[in-house]
Scaffold this motif. Sequence first.
Motif, PDB file in Angstrom:
ATOM      1  N   CYS A  33       5.417   2.804  -2.457  1.00 24.33           N
ATOM      2  CA  CYS A  33       4.061   2.787  -2.940  1.00 24.33           C
ATOM      3  C   CYS A  33       4.386   2.573  -4.546  1.00 24.33           C
ATOM      4  N   VAL A  34       5.436   3.180  -5.038  1.00 28.07           N
ATOM      5  CA  VAL A  34       5.616   2.825  -6.337  1.00 28.07           C
ATOM      6  C   VAL A  34       6.109   1.604  -6.612  1.00 28.07           C
ATOM      7  N   GLN A  35       6.990   0.821  -5.710  1.00 26.06           N
ATOM      8  CA  GLN A  35       7.376  -0.461  -6.042  1.00 26.06           C
ATOM      9  C   GLN A  35       6.210  -1.347  -5.882  1.00 26.06           C
ATOM     10  N   SER A  37       2.970  -0.743  -6.500  1.00 27.83           N
ATOM     11  CA  SER A  37       1.975  -0.454  -7.506  1.00 27.83           C
ATOM     12  C   SER A  37       2.358  -0.707  -9.065  1.00 27.83           C
ATOM     13  N   TRP A  38       3.610  -0.560  -9.222  1.00 32.00           N
ATOM     14  CA  TRP A  38       4.341  -0.602 -10.720  1.00 32.00           C
ATOM     15  C   TRP A  38       3.700  -2.132 -11.451  1.00 32.00           C
ATOM     16  N   PRO A  39       3.744  -3.068 -10.566  1.00 32.05           N
ATOM     17  CA  PRO A  39       3.192  -4.257 -11.526  1.00 32.05           C
ATOM     18  C   PRO A  39       1.743  -4.310 -11.851  1.00 32.05           C
ATOM     19  N   MET A  41       0.191  -1.317 -12.846  1.00 29.96           N
ATOM     20  CA  MET A  41      -0.214  -0.582 -13.894  1.00 29.96           C
ATOM     21  C   MET A  41       0.031  -0.952 -15.416  1.00 29.96           C
TER      22      MET A  41
END
Length: 41
Positions: A33-35, A37-39, A41
Amino acid sequence: MDYMLILAAMLPIVLFIVTKGKRVMQLVWEMLCVQISWPLM
């Protein structure tokens, strides 16, 4: 004989996966999920 060696090698691995599998899956899901969603943010 070969089957006994295979079982002796696989049994601890299977027990580890069964006991720790839920936590490992949770961490993998959070990392994914972090990978994703990070672009955004």
